[in-house]
Design a protein around this motif. Structure first.
Motif, short mmCIF file in Angstrom:
data_model
loop_
_atom_site.label_atom_id
_atom_site.label_comp_id
_atom_site.label_asym_id
_atom_site.label_seq_id
_atom_site.Cartn_x
_atom_site.Cartn_y
_atom_site.Cartn_z
N UNK A 177 -81.83 16.77 0.60
CA UNK A 177 -80.90 15.77 0.09
C UNK A 177 -79.53 16.30 -0.24
N UNK A 178 -79.24 17.54 0.15
CA UNK A 178 -77.92 18.09 -0.20
C UNK A 178 -77.51 19.18 0.78
N UNK A 179 -76.21 19.27 0.99
CA UNK A 179 -75.65 20.38 1.72
C UNK A 179 -75.01 21.33 0.72
N UNK A 180 -74.78 22.54 1.14
CA UNK A 180 -74.17 23.56 0.29
C UNK A 180 -72.68 23.68 0.57
N UNK A 206 -86.40 22.04 -3.27
CA UNK A 206 -85.56 23.21 -3.52
C UNK A 206 -85.26 24.06 -2.31
N UNK A 207 -86.07 23.99 -1.27
CA UNK A 207 -85.85 24.79 -0.07
C UNK A 207 -84.64 24.23 0.68
N UNK A 208 -83.86 25.13 1.26
CA UNK A 208 -82.55 24.73 1.80
C UNK A 208 -82.63 23.84 3.03
N UNK A 209 -83.53 24.16 3.96
CA UNK A 209 -83.55 23.37 5.17
C UNK A 209 -84.65 23.78 6.12
N UNK A 241 -73.67 32.43 -7.24
CA UNK A 241 -74.19 31.08 -7.17
C UNK A 241 -75.69 31.10 -6.90
N UNK A 242 -76.25 29.90 -6.77
CA UNK A 242 -77.68 29.75 -6.51
C UNK A 242 -77.91 28.86 -5.31
N UNK A 249 -78.77 24.82 -5.18
CA UNK A 249 -77.68 24.67 -4.21
C UNK A 249 -76.33 24.48 -4.89
N UNK A 250 -76.03 25.36 -5.83
CA UNK A 250 -74.79 25.26 -6.59
C UNK A 250 -74.08 26.61 -6.54
N UNK A 251 -73.03 26.71 -5.74
CA UNK A 251 -72.33 27.97 -5.59
C UNK A 251 -71.45 28.29 -6.80
N UNK A 252 -71.29 27.32 -7.73
CA UNK A 252 -70.50 27.57 -8.94
C UNK A 252 -71.31 28.24 -10.04
N UNK A 253 -72.64 28.25 -9.91
CA UNK A 253 -73.46 28.88 -10.94
C UNK A 253 -73.12 30.37 -11.04
N UNK A 254 -73.14 30.88 -12.25
CA UNK A 254 -72.84 32.29 -12.48
C UNK A 254 -74.05 32.96 -13.11
#
Length: 545
Positions: free
Chosen positions: A144-147, A292-295, A361-362, A367-372
């Motif tokens: 349901x999401x792209x990165x 949670x799996x990317x694709x 990120x995660x 799927x959040x590249x802003x996570x630290x």
């Protein structure tokens, strides 16, 4: 029919440099290897002309890839008859180009948006969030999401922030596909890049309404193992390569390694541990994408197999950051050796620290590249060795989380194979991984596995072998090192892993880490009147002091 004196070349274009290997077609042996660093490396602060870069940008110069390819192909292939050439490439690392293949960075050297947006370019994440809010069937195989790391978000960023560059771009293309285009003179895109990084599907093609003008800048992809064309005459002259080698369509670097390490059968999980980490699980039956799996895509990484993809945005670069920031020796390699030796003396739990591995990120499951990142549990007892050990453990906890998500989706994980540079340099990491996973870890005994995997793709494209299983048997790993879990350590890690999972699941923790990672610090929870009152109180206190 390929003669006995023929060779294969595999090229591995990584984050900081490119490496190539030369394989003898007759016996499968590695004859030589050659590496070359990119002239401009990863550009995060400024462009080559000194133009400053905004926060979150991570760019590369396409000209560096051409230079590296020429040097490596000449070093390995000059005077030799080459049957096939294959390429693995970091992804998603797209760039805008003209219809003749000219990279726009050559024409607009002062515009950041004309350059390759490297896989870890984080500034496109808001555009990914916008695409995700719009929804669509193309997201079904991607949770349901792209990165923000992927092609769609990066195209959206250019279209919104650099309309002149977008208008001048006849093509928006992955760097791996672009380099194949340079070598052959043929624009031949890879299904691997298209499926996993641009959400292409055989039934519906590319998403049609995410970014204005994007469809006309893409083209239909070819399956992996296909020949994009022959190395053109100009490149033969530049490199001294004899014959007319077939150039295979490019492949994502973490995917191209599969046949080199025996990853050609269902139930095999292959992890490529490099700057970042990618995990690929092969299956022969279609199952819903686990949470949670990317694709997942069919036939994109290897023909006739489903390949489920997940990863950690930061892996080796987390450890490299630490030893660079807190060195124990002048040479980084010596700092690593000293830290590994000291950390090996600790037992699970000795550090009393717990870390989240989100330095870049995660990917899974948020799927959040802003996570630290986060390290918790500091005390006056804490040492640099404790921190290093906690980071090693955090990386392994992140990997365990990915395996758990696969299994929660009723996917069999029968065999775990880990490969790439870190697996040859850090046995402590592998032992911790085995203990955290509570399962045997296999490490293929093969040099340059990613480049060898690329060479196998070249062999398939050239008809040297009939398929990837044959290529794996002829040119891939023949032996494996084994890391067995220790029951006592595994039991302690089970407790620590549950704590890691609970910390990662905290919405408050994630919100804070995402805001910090994005550089967003706003008094959103304080009313204007209250905020003003507190500010005045603070000013009064400061005046008294």
């Amino acid at each position: 029919m390929v003669g006995a004196e023929s060779f294969l070349i595999g090229l591995d274009f990584g984050t900081e440099s490119a490496r190539g290997v030369l394989l003898d077609v007759a016996d499968g042996s590695q004859i030589a290897s050659h590496a070359f660093p990119y002239r401009h490396g990863v550009m995060t602060a400024a462009l080559p002309d000194g133009t400053g870069l905004p926060r979150g940008f991570a760019l590369q110069d396409a000209a560096d890839y051409v230079e590296a390819a020429e040097v490596i192909l000449a070093a390995l292939g000059s005077g030799r008859r080459i049957a096939g050439i294959g390429l693995g490439f970091t992804a998603s690392s797209p760039l805008p180009a003209r219809a003749d293949g000219t990279a726009l960075s050559a024409l607009y050297p002062s515009d950041p948006h004309s350059y390759v947006k490297l896989w870890k370019h984080a500034a496109a994440q808001p555009y990914a969030a916008s695409i995700n809010r719009g929804g669509g069937a193309f997201l079904d195989n991607f949770g349901g999401k792209v990165s923000g790391e992927w092609l769609l978000a990066k195209a959206a960023q250019i279209q919104a922030e650099a309309p002149i560059i977008w208008r001048e771009a006849d093509r928006f293309i992955e760097a791996g596909d672009w380099l194949v285009w340079q070598l052959t003179g043929v624009e031949a895109r890879s299904l691997d890049f298209a499926a996993y990084k641009a959400q292409f599907s055989a039934g519906s093609g590319y998403p049609s309404d995410t970014v204005p003008g994007l469809l006309e800048r893409l083209s239909a992809p070819l399956p992996v193992g296909s020949s994009a064309g022959r190395l053109n005459a100009a490149w033969q002259a530049r490199t001294g390569i004899l014959g007319e080698p077939a150039v295979a369509v490019a492949v994502i670097d973490s995917h191209v390694v599969l046949p080199a390490v025996g990853g050609v059968s269902p139930g095999t999980l292959v992890g490529a541990l490099g700057t970042s980490a990618a995990y690929l699980l092969l299956a022969d039956t279609d199952r819903p994408l686990p949470f949670g799996i990317e694709g997942v895509a069919h036939g994109a990484a290897l023909p006739d197999l489903w390949c489920y993809e997940a990863g950690q945005a930061g892996f080796g670069d987390v450890l490299a950051w630490f030893v660079s920031a807190f060195p124990r020796a002048e040479e980084r390699s010596e700092s690593f050796r000293l830290y590994d030796a000291a950390a090996a003396m600790l037992q699970p739990g000795d550090s009393r620290l717990l870390a989240l591995d989100w330095w870049s990120g995660n990917r899974v499951p948020y799927a959040d590249s802003a996570l630290s990142g986060l390290i918790a549990g500091f005390g006056l007892h804490t040492t640099s060795t404790h921190i290093y050990r906690a980071l090693l453990e955090a990386l392994c906890f992140g990997a365990r989380s990915i395996v758990d998500h696969f299994r929660a989706g009723n996917l069999a994980v029968d065999r775990v194979v880990l490969t790439s540079g870190l697996t040859r340099r850090n046995p402590l990491l592998l032992q911790i991984m085995a203990d955290v996973q509570a399962t045997e870890i296999l490490v293929p005994d093969i040099l340059n596995p990613t480049a060898v995997g690329a060479a196998i793709h070249g062999a398939v494209a050239a008809g040297v072998v009939a398929d990837f299983p044959e290529g794996s048997a002829r040119f891939g790993a023949r032996a494996y090192d084994r890391f067995e879990p220790d029951a006592r350590r595994a039991a302690i890690y089970e407790v620590l892993y549950r704590q890691y999972r609970d910390l990662a699941a905290s919405r408050t923790v994630r919100q804070t880490l995402s805001q910090l990672g994005a550089g967003v610090v706003e008094p959103t929870t304080i009313s204007g009147t209250a905020a003003a009152g507190r500010a005045e109180t603070a000013r009064t206190a400061i005046g008294r002091n």
